[in-house]
Scaffold this motif. Structure first.
Motif, mmCIF file in Angstrom:
data_model
loop_
_atom_site.group_PDB
_atom_site.id
_atom_site.type_symbol
_atom_site.label_atom_id
_atom_site.label_comp_id
_atom_site.label_asym_id
_atom_site.label_seq_id
_atom_site.Cartn_x
_atom_site.Cartn_y
_atom_site.Cartn_z
ATOM 1 N N GLY A 56 0.821 -1.204 0.000
ATOM 2 C CA GLY A 56 0.000 0.000 0.000
ATOM 3 C C GLY A 56 0.855 1.252 0.000
ATOM 4 O O GLY A 56 2.006 1.232 -0.442
ATOM 5 N N ASP A 61 3.209 7.494 1.487
ATOM 6 C CA ASP A 61 4.608 7.452 1.038
ATOM 7 C C ASP A 61 5.352 8.758 1.364
ATOM 8 O O ASP A 61 6.413 9.043 0.786
ATOM 9 N N GLN A 99 9.437 -2.089 2.036
ATOM 10 C CA GLN A 99 10.003 -0.746 2.224
ATOM 11 C C GLN A 99 10.031 -0.391 3.710
ATOM 12 O O GLN A 99 11.005 0.181 4.213
ATOM 13 N N ALA A 155 3.922 -3.835 -8.425
ATOM 14 C CA ALA A 155 3.216 -2.558 -8.565
ATOM 15 C C ALA A 155 3.847 -1.571 -7.601
ATOM 16 O O ALA A 155 3.456 -1.467 -6.446
ATOM 17 N N GLU A 158 8.921 2.818 -5.811
ATOM 18 C CA GLU A 158 10.209 2.874 -5.103
ATOM 19 C C GLU A 158 10.676 1.464 -4.790
ATOM 20 O O GLU A 158 10.599 1.012 -3.646
HETATM 21 N N1 LIG Z 1 1.971 -1.795 -3.969
HETATM 22 C C1 LIG Z 1 2.621 -1.160 -3.041
HETATM 23 O O1 LIG Z 1 2.753 -1.629 -1.917
HETATM 24 C C2 LIG Z 1 3.178 0.197 -3.396
HETATM 25 C C3 LIG Z 1 4.443 0.500 -2.676
HETATM 26 C C4 LIG Z 1 4.846 1.958 -2.646
HETATM 27 N N2 LIG Z 1 3.797 2.784 -2.200
HETATM 28 C C5 LIG Z 1 5.450 2.365 -3.978
HETATM 29 O O2 LIG Z 1 4.769 2.859 -4.845
HETATM 30 O O3 LIG Z 1 6.626 2.166 -4.157
#
Ligand SMILES: NC(=O)CC[C@H](N)C(=O)O
Length: 253
Positions: A56, A61, A99, A155, A158
């Motif tokens: 997510g 972010d 992340q 998807a 980063e």
């Molecule tokens: N699908 C996700 O968990 C997206 C991860 C994060 N928000 C990114 O865009 O890098």
């Protein structure tokens, strides 16, 4: 024993329901819990065997993907997390969860000079949403036992794994931590490493193999019909992601 999974929600999480569903399909009992409930009651993690940080956009972010929730874990829940790890339990971070793990200090990435690896913006500077082929590169990780290759969707914006220098990458490699890599597929002419990750790294574990983070989404390929080519491929029984969750459940059998 049916392991209990704490799927941690935060403002901006959006894969928590699919992730809880995936764990349940694999035989676990999953509960989605907001980080504010955990902050109020750090001891609640004691009732769970698996902690999962789903995908997510936690806290939008802001300051960099995973930074704020990673800091909350690092600074406000460090004792609860240390106890969780020391009791031999499992921690999984998917995409935004990876992340968060990178920034939380839970993946044995930090050394006396600070973090020796990070997840940077994709080399293209864009959000990428596609399927990738992955290979398992070491047998260190509990979640990847018995798996050689996987097809999963990514998807993210980063997701470019980078080490501080080659020596830092060598240290992770020698410890078997760089467990999951993007791999070439015969039937795909696109760049196999979608984000420019160093050494094609798509996921890494800590030195014990019980804490694991990956950019691809195993919870999005549980049922065979989730694959874009399921009607054209030779018949197969289930999605490639399911075994990863099953491995976590079987660890407590
Ligand atoms: N699908 C996700 O968990 C997206 C991860 C994060 N928000 C990114 O865009 O890098």
């Amino acid at each position: 024993m049916t392991p209990r999974v704490l799927v941690l929600r935060a403002p901006g999480s959006n894969c928590d329901m699919e992730t809880a569903y995936a764990f349940e399909q694999a035989g676990a009992a999953a509960e989605r819990i907001h980080v504010n409930r955990w902050l109020e009651m750090p001891q609640l993690a004691g009732d769970f065997q698996i902690l999962c940080l789903p995908g997510g956009f936690s806290y939008g972010d802001d300051l960099g993907a995973g930074r704020i929730l990673g800091n909350q874990l690092r600074h406000h829940l460090s004792d609860a997390l240390a106890a969780f790890r020391d009791q031999g339990k499992l921690i999984l971070g998917i995409c935004n969860g990876f992340q968060i793990l990178v920034k939380s200090g839970l993946l044995d990435i930090d050394d006396d000079q600070g973090p020796a690896a990070t997840l940077n913006w994709n080399k293209s500077g864009r959000f990428i949403d596609r399927w990738v082929t992955l290979r398992v590169a070491s047998d260190r990780c509990v979640f990847l036992q018995g798996i050689e290759q996987l097809n999963l969707p990514i998807a993210h914006a980063e997701g470019q794994f980078l080490g501080r220098d080659e020596a830092a990458l060598d240290r992770f490699e020698d410890a078997g931590q760089l467990t999951l890599r993007y791999a070439k597929a015969d039937d795909d002419s696109r760049p196999y490493n979608p984000n420019g990750a160093a050494r094609d790294v798509a996921g890494m574990c800590d030195r014990s193999g019980r804490v694991f983070g990956l950019m691809p989404h195993p919870e999005r390929f549980i049922d065979r019909t989730q694959h874009p080519q399921w009607t054209r491929r030779p018949k197969f029984d289930e999605g490639d992601g399911l075994q990863l969750f099953r491995n976590a459940v079987q660890y407590f059998a």
